[in-house]
Design a protein around this motif. Structure first.
Motif: not given
Length: 108
Positions: A24-30, A39-42, A50-52, A85-87
């Motif tokens: 359930g956690v949206a994550i941007a993998v970069v 990996a940061i919060g998306d 959406s940051l991704s 901030p994002v996680p």
């Protein structure tokens, strides 16, 4: 919880981001231009964006809608309009695969 495989490192093009949802956690993998994986919060903290879908720039990910850039290391915005901030999540690379545990946050 434990780390979950999200993709292979080679599936991430340099200077691009990919959205994943883990528990359930949206994550941007970069994968940055140097080849490091982050990996940061998306979700942009300025708006529900959406940051991704944004732009990978040096040490952060920039929101395409508002222009705030978030640090890969700290999750802190590096410019306005965002101020929260994002996680930031721990990333493990095992045998060429990217693993993230959404319960293990390095920041926020």
């Amino acid at each position: 919880m434990s780390a979950q495989k999200v993709c292979g490192v080679e599936e991430l093009s340099p200077a691009t981001a990919r959205r994943v949802v883990l528990d359930g956690v949206a994550i941007a993998v970069v994968r940055d231009s140097a080849g490091e994986v982050h990996a940061i919060g998306d979700t942009c903290t300025h708006g529900d964006i959406s940051l991704s879908e944004g732009f990978v720039e040096d040490d952060g990910l920039e929101c395409w809608a508002h222009g705030s850039k978030f640090s890969f290391a700290t999750g802190k915005p590096l410019n306005l309009p965002a101020y929260e901030p994002v996680p930031v999540f721990a990333v493990e690379i095992i045998d060429g695969d990217v693993y993230i545990d959404p319960a293990v946050r390095l920041a926020v």
